[in-house]
Design an enzyme around this catalytic site. Structure first.
Site, PDB file in Angstrom:
ATOM      1  N   GLY A  43     -60.752   3.760   1.137  1.00  0.00           N
ATOM      2  CA  GLY A  43     -61.190   2.718   2.059  1.00  0.00           C
ATOM      3  C   GLY A  43     -62.198   1.807   1.405  1.00  0.00           C
ATOM      4  O   GLY A  43     -62.429   1.867   0.201  1.00  0.00           O
ATOM      5  N   GLU A  63     -56.959  -0.040  -3.375  1.00  0.00           N
ATOM      6  CA  GLU A  63     -57.566   1.116  -4.029  1.00  0.00           C
ATOM      7  C   GLU A  63     -56.548   2.123  -4.556  1.00  0.00           C
ATOM      8  O   GLU A  63     -56.784   2.759  -5.579  1.00  0.00           O
ATOM      9  CB  GLU A  63     -58.513   1.799  -3.031  1.00  0.00           C
ATOM     10  CG  GLU A  63     -59.476   2.749  -3.647  1.00  0.00           C
ATOM     11  CD  GLU A  63     -60.548   3.145  -2.650  1.00  0.00           C
ATOM     12  OE1 GLU A  63     -60.360   4.172  -1.985  1.00  0.00           O
ATOM     13  OE2 GLU A  63     -61.559   2.431  -2.546  1.00  0.00           O
ATOM     14  N   GLU A 114     -59.467  10.652  -9.206  1.00  0.00           N
ATOM     15  CA  GLU A 114     -58.382  11.521  -8.771  1.00  0.00           C
ATOM     16  C   GLU A 114     -57.878  11.037  -7.415  1.00  0.00           C
ATOM     17  O   GLU A 114     -58.660  10.578  -6.582  1.00  0.00           O
ATOM     18  CB  GLU A 114     -58.870  12.960  -8.641  1.00  0.00           C
ATOM     19  CG  GLU A 114     -57.810  13.960  -8.276  1.00  0.00           C
ATOM     20  CD  GLU A 114     -58.360  15.373  -8.153  1.00  0.00           C
ATOM     21  OE1 GLU A 114     -57.962  16.064  -7.197  1.00  0.00           O
ATOM     22  OE2 GLU A 114     -59.185  15.777  -8.999  1.00  0.00           O
TER      23      GLU A 114
END
Length: 147
Positions: A43, A63, A114
């Site tokens: 987010g 993202e 990750e």
């Protein structure tokens, strides 16, 4: 140029999404400070003129590269980080969505070290943002009631 989110004079509005695919939720690990090494949901900040849902879709795409379908609000979190002197160094109000995966595959990048689909039960063993397990549990319930 200084970051306007550091030592702000007001809270900043942000969104995140608990994205589910085949019963698993996407959990990401931040690659940059101040949340470096912490597991959380993807987010970011809401931009002027965006709805919360539009911001969640845009931020997740930027993202992670994923296209999502937000379903319902899963909760919110107040993130207030203070410096050693007690001054507010950062303040975010994060609105969290329950969402379904539509397309794309997540991959690490300069923001994320990750990005993995995990069983919600795995969250308990991770160093996470405060309240992450509760938001994911709320999202699971919301998605079950919206199937």
């Amino acid at each position: 140029m200084s970051d306007p989110r550091s030592y702000p004079d007001r809270p900043f509005l942000a969104v995140s999404a608990a994205i589910f695919r085949d019963g698993k939720v996407l959990i990401v690990q931040r690659a940059r400070s101040p949340g470096r090494g912490i597991y959380t949901l993807p987010g970011g900040g809401v931009e002027l003129g965006e709805t919360l849902e539009q911001a969640a879709v845009r931020e997740v795409l930027e993202e992670t590269g994923l296209t999502i379908a937000p379903v319902a609000l899963a909760g919110h979190r107040d993130v207030v980080i203070r410096d050693p002197g007690g001054r507010v160094a950062r303040h975010f109000v994060v609105i969290c969505f329950a969402a379904r995966w539509v397309a794309g595959e997540p991959a690490p990048n300069d923001e994320l070290s990750e990005a993995r689909w995990r069983d919600p039960a795995e969250i308990a063993g991770l160093k996470t943002t405060e309240g992450l397990a509760e938001i994911v549990a709320a999202a699971v319930n919301l998605l079950a009631s919206h199937s």
